[in-house]
Design an enzyme around this catalytic site. Structure first.
Site, PDB file in Angstrom:
ATOM      1  N   ASP A   9       0.842  -1.128  -0.024  1.00 14.56           N
ATOM      2  CA  ASP A   9      -0.035  -0.038  -0.041  1.00 14.56           C
ATOM      3  C   ASP A   9       1.006   1.134   0.096  1.00 14.56           C
ATOM      4  O   ASP A   9       2.067   1.122   0.200  1.00 14.56           O
ATOM      5  CB  ASP A   9      -0.826  -0.010   1.242  1.00 14.56           C
ATOM      6  CG  ASP A   9      -1.443   1.188   1.678  1.00 14.56           C
ATOM      7  OD1 ASP A   9      -1.380   1.797   2.654  1.00 14.56           O
ATOM      8  OD2 ASP A   9      -2.201   1.701   0.604  1.00 14.56           O
ATOM      9  N   ASP A  11      -0.103   5.211   0.748  1.00 17.81           N
ATOM     10  CA  ASP A  11      -0.455   6.212   1.968  1.00 17.81           C
ATOM     11  C   ASP A  11      -0.570   5.483   3.282  1.00 17.81           C
ATOM     12  O   ASP A  11      -1.278   4.653   3.629  1.00 17.81           O
ATOM     13  CB  ASP A  11      -1.802   6.918   1.586  1.00 17.81           C
ATOM     14  CG  ASP A  11      -1.715   7.799   0.372  1.00 17.81           C
ATOM     15  OD1 ASP A  11      -2.404   7.391  -0.418  1.00 17.81           O
ATOM     16  OD2 ASP A  11      -0.997   8.526   0.392  1.00 17.81           O
TER      17      ASP A  11
HETATM   18  C1  XBP Z   1      -5.253   6.347   0.946  1.00 13.10           C
HETATM   19  C2  XBP Z   1      -6.504   7.189   0.247  1.00 13.10           C
HETATM   20  C3  XBP Z   1      -5.970   8.203  -0.717  1.00 13.10           C
HETATM   21  C4  XBP Z   1      -5.393   9.540  -0.035  1.00 13.10           C
HETATM   22  C5  XBP Z   1      -5.397  10.537  -0.945  1.00 13.10           C
HETATM   23  O1  XBP Z   1      -4.741   5.452  -0.149  1.00 13.10           O
HETATM   24  O2  XBP Z   1      -7.483   6.856   0.603  1.00 13.10           O
HETATM   25  O3  XBP Z   1      -7.250   8.578  -1.408  1.00 13.10           O
HETATM   26  O4  XBP Z   1      -5.936   9.572   1.014  1.00 13.10           O
HETATM   27  O5  XBP Z   1      -4.931  10.385  -2.194  1.00 13.10           O
HETATM   28  P1  XBP Z   1      -3.836   4.355   0.225  1.00 13.10           P
HETATM   29  P2  XBP Z   1      -5.755  11.058  -3.471  1.00 13.10           P
HETATM   30  O6  XBP Z   1      -4.702   2.991  -0.537  1.00 13.10           O
HETATM   31  O7  XBP Z   1      -2.453   4.204  -0.524  1.00 13.10           O
HETATM   32  O8  XBP Z   1      -3.807   3.869   1.577  1.00 13.10           O
HETATM   33  O9  XBP Z   1      -6.186  12.312  -3.132  1.00 13.10           O
HETATM   34  O10 XBP Z   1      -4.954  10.679  -4.610  1.00 13.10           O
HETATM   35  O11 XBP Z   1      -6.983   9.973  -3.704  1.00 13.10           O
HETATM   36 MG    MG Z   2      -2.876   3.138   3.393  1.00 14.95          MG
END
Ligand code: XBP
Ligand code: MG
Length: 243
Positions: A9, A11
């Site tokens: 993953d 974020d």
């Molecule tokens: C987490 C998310 C993302 C980010 C924001 O992603 O929910 O939407 O918070 O990014 P991950 P965007 O699956 O990597 O944990 O604004 O580009 O959507």
């Molecule tokens: Mg994440």
């Protein structure tokens, strides 16, 4: 069972991007758009239950700014705000404001030196992923990853399994031969719904979430006293298999 690939993953897993990255960028986009919206640290924690930046803005409007629901072409307007937000997020990455979490580079090097495939399964936009990887690992970092699955490439975002199913299909691998590394309950639901055993590295906003379906829960990849490496993950995969 031989470990074939590790799916990361982004974020909260590769880097702690939410509180001091995405949230800041959202607020900068609101300011540029003359909106008197401000997502403070606590409110953002509530909004994070929704994955996807556009979806999160929509959720905010529905719950905190309903007068905007009457806006013409609301979806296009939200997409425009999100585009501005992405611009600011990329700036933060290029300014080096968002480092990788402890142990990520070491684990990637270890997996690659053991010929284990590495891939990405994320909700955020591809541009954010590629820029994060190049800013933190170098310009050739995109080639390190066999597959990068990101953003709107699938119809349903986490906790739906779509992004992990898409990555498995591109890898042409079965879920049983892979391990995912995630930071959130939505992410864990997505990877386990795709049949992938999952390690959790808890992040800033996910301390209190339910990780009972994870095969291992860590503060991060370094502070367990035992470095998480290819052998640890292979043993974990097989250990869980025997149960
Ligand atoms: C987490 C998310 C993302 C980010 C924001 O992603 O929910 O939407 O918070 O990014 P991950 P965007 O699956 O990597 O944990 O604004 O580009 O959507
Ligand atoms: Mg994440």
């Amino acid at each position: 069972m031989t470990l074939a690939a590790v799916l990361f993953d982004v974020d909260g897993t590769l880097a702690d991007t939410e509180r001091d990255g995405h949230r800041i960028a959202f607020n900068q986009a609101f300011e540029e758009s003359q909106l008197d919206w401000n997502w403070d640290v606590d409110l953002y924690g509530v909004l994070l239950q929704i994955t996807g930046g556009k979806e999160r803005i929509r959720f905010y409007i529905e719950n905190y700014a309903p007068s905007f629901l009457n806006k013409n072409n609301l979806e296009d307007w939200i997409a425009q705000i999100h585009k501005i937000k992405t611009k600011y997020f990329l700036n933060l990455l290029k300014e080096g404001k968002i480092p990788l979490r402890p142990g990520i580079k070491r684990l990637l090097d270890d997996l690659r030196s053991n010929n284990i495939k590495v891939a990405i399964a994320t909700t955020t936009t591809y541009e954010n992923v590629s820029t994060l990887l190049q800013c933190t690992l170098g310009n050739d970092a995109l080639e390190w990853f066999d597959v990068i699955g990101a953003g709107d490439i699938v119809p349903n975002k986490k906790p739906a399994p779509d992004i992990y199913q898409w990555v498995l299909k591109q890898l042409n691998l079965s879920a049983e031969t892979c391990i995912a590394i995630e930071d959130s309950e939505n992410g864990l639901k997505s990877s386990t719904a795709a049949g992938i055993r999952t390690i959790i590295t808890i992040s800033e906003y996910t301390q209190k979430q339910d990780f009972s379906d994870a095969i291992l829960v860590l503060e991060d990849l370094e502070t367990t006293g035992k470095q998480i490496d290819t052998q640890t993950i292979s043993n974990l995969l097989n250990q869980k298999q025997n149960k």
